[in-house]
Design a protein around this motif. Structure first.
Motif, PDB file in Angstrom:
ATOM      1  N   GLN A   1      11.532  -6.764  19.373  1.00 44.72           N
ATOM      2  CA  GLN A   1      10.580  -7.531  18.782  1.00 44.72           C
ATOM      3  C   GLN A   1       9.458  -6.664  18.689  1.00 44.72           C
ATOM      4  O   GLN A   1       8.544  -6.828  17.855  1.00 44.72           O
ATOM      5  CB  GLN A   1      10.191  -8.653  19.875  1.00 44.72           C
ATOM      6  CG  GLN A   1       9.284  -9.802  19.065  1.00 44.72           C
ATOM      7  CD  GLN A   1       9.811 -10.377  17.798  1.00 44.72           C
ATOM      8  OE1 GLN A   1      10.947 -10.721  17.692  1.00 44.72           O
ATOM      9  NE2 GLN A   1       8.907 -10.211  16.978  1.00 44.72           N
ATOM     10  N   GLY A   2       9.103  -5.709  19.764  1.00 39.99           N
ATOM     11  CA  GLY A   2       8.169  -4.798  19.416  1.00 39.99           C
ATOM     12  C   GLY A   2       8.251  -3.797  18.212  1.00 39.99           C
ATOM     13  O   GLY A   2       7.102  -3.547  17.425  1.00 39.99           O
ATOM     14  N   CYS A   3       9.389  -3.594  17.699  1.00 38.92           N
ATOM     15  CA  CYS A   3       9.690  -2.776  16.683  1.00 38.92           C
ATOM     16  C   CYS A   3       9.532  -3.472  15.805  1.00 38.92           C
ATOM     17  O   CYS A   3       8.976  -3.188  14.538  1.00 38.92           O
ATOM     18  CB  CYS A   3      11.287  -2.185  16.601  1.00 38.92           C
ATOM     19  SG  CYS A   3      11.595  -0.993  17.860  1.00 38.92           S
ATOM     20  N   MET A   4       9.799  -4.978  15.476  1.00 42.39           N
ATOM     21  CA  MET A   4       9.368  -5.777  14.377  1.00 42.39           C
ATOM     22  C   MET A   4       7.977  -6.082  14.119  1.00 42.39           C
ATOM     23  O   MET A   4       7.358  -6.071  13.109  1.00 42.39           O
ATOM     24  CB  MET A   4       9.982  -7.173  14.683  1.00 42.39           C
ATOM     25  CG  MET A   4      10.152  -8.040  13.453  1.00 42.39           C
ATOM     26  SD  MET A   4      11.057  -7.394  12.163  1.00 42.39           S
ATOM     27  CE  MET A   4      10.971  -8.713  11.010  1.00 42.39           C
ATOM     28  N   ASP A   5       7.236  -5.932  15.095  1.00 42.31           N
ATOM     29  CA  ASP A   5       5.935  -6.271  15.222  1.00 42.31           C
ATOM     30  C   ASP A   5       5.319  -4.852  14.584  1.00 42.31           C
ATOM     31  O   ASP A   5       4.237  -4.992  13.819  1.00 42.31           O
ATOM     32  CB  ASP A   5       5.051  -6.342  16.483  1.00 42.31           C
ATOM     33  CG  ASP A   5       5.528  -7.523  17.192  1.00 42.31           C
ATOM     34  OD1 ASP A   5       5.876  -8.806  16.423  1.00 42.31           O
ATOM     35  OD2 ASP A   5       5.389  -7.932  18.357  1.00 42.31           O
ATOM     36  N   GLN A   6       5.833  -3.887  14.805  1.00 46.37           N
ATOM     37  CA  GLN A   6       5.242  -2.548  14.273  1.00 46.37           C
ATOM     38  C   GLN A   6       5.452  -2.526  12.734  1.00 46.37           C
ATOM     39  O   GLN A   6       4.662  -1.900  12.024  1.00 46.37           O
ATOM     40  CB  GLN A   6       5.938  -1.331  14.932  1.00 46.37           C
ATOM     41  CG  GLN A   6       5.335  -1.027  16.187  1.00 46.37           C
ATOM     42  CD  GLN A   6       6.043  -0.044  16.657  1.00 46.37           C
ATOM     43  OE1 GLN A   6       6.352   1.195  16.081  1.00 46.37           O
ATOM     44  NE2 GLN A   6       6.643   0.183  17.890  1.00 46.37           N
ATOM     45  N   ILE A   7       6.657  -3.174  12.061  1.00 49.78           N
ATOM     46  CA  ILE A   7       6.904  -2.777  10.808  1.00 49.78           C
ATOM     47  C   ILE A   7       6.966  -4.123   9.957  1.00 49.78           C
ATOM     48  O   ILE A   7       7.026  -3.981   8.770  1.00 49.78           O
ATOM     49  CB  ILE A   7       8.437  -2.296  10.372  1.00 49.78           C
ATOM     50  CG1 ILE A   7       9.452  -3.490  11.223  1.00 49.78           C
ATOM     51  CG2 ILE A   7       8.449  -1.238  11.197  1.00 49.78           C
ATOM     52  CD1 ILE A   7      10.275  -3.987  10.106  1.00 49.78           C
TER      53      ILE A   7
END
Length: 105
Positions: free
Chosen positions: A34-40
């Motif tokens: 989810q952190g990766c998704m928030d970044q992109i």
């Protein structure tokens, strides 16, 4: 009719995760994905964002789930920018897979 006389204990999700190391690892992987998704998220066109979901992150490979082949094609065009953003943000992602997920699955 037999009845169960053992006391029933209800656990919160946090308590269950704390008691089971495998659940704690799963929760951490979900949080990282989810952190990766928030970044992109900002890289994905607004009209397409609702069709892209963060999938599993395992062994430095992240999977993005999309709702259509058209969304998959567009997302593949964005992969270099997505990878660059994740690397700049410190994410440990070396590969990104895109999987078309059919409705109802």
């Amino acid at each position: 009719m037999a009845t169960d006389s053992r006391p029933r204990t209800l656990y919160s999700l946090a308590q269950a995760v704390g008691a089971a190391p495998s659940l704690a690892l799963l929760q951490e992987r979900i949080r990282e994905s989810q952190g990766c998704m928030d970044q992109i998220r900002h890289l994905i066109p607004a009209a397409m964002r609702q069709h892209v979901v963060a999938g599993p992150l395992q062994d430095q490979e992240w999977c993005l789930l999309v709702g259509s082949a058209a969304a998959s094609t567009k997302l593949r065009q964005l992969l270099p920018a997505i990878q660059q953003t994740l690397t700049a943000g410190g994410a440990q992602v070396n590969a990104i897979r895109i999987k078309v997920q059919m409705p109802g699955r």
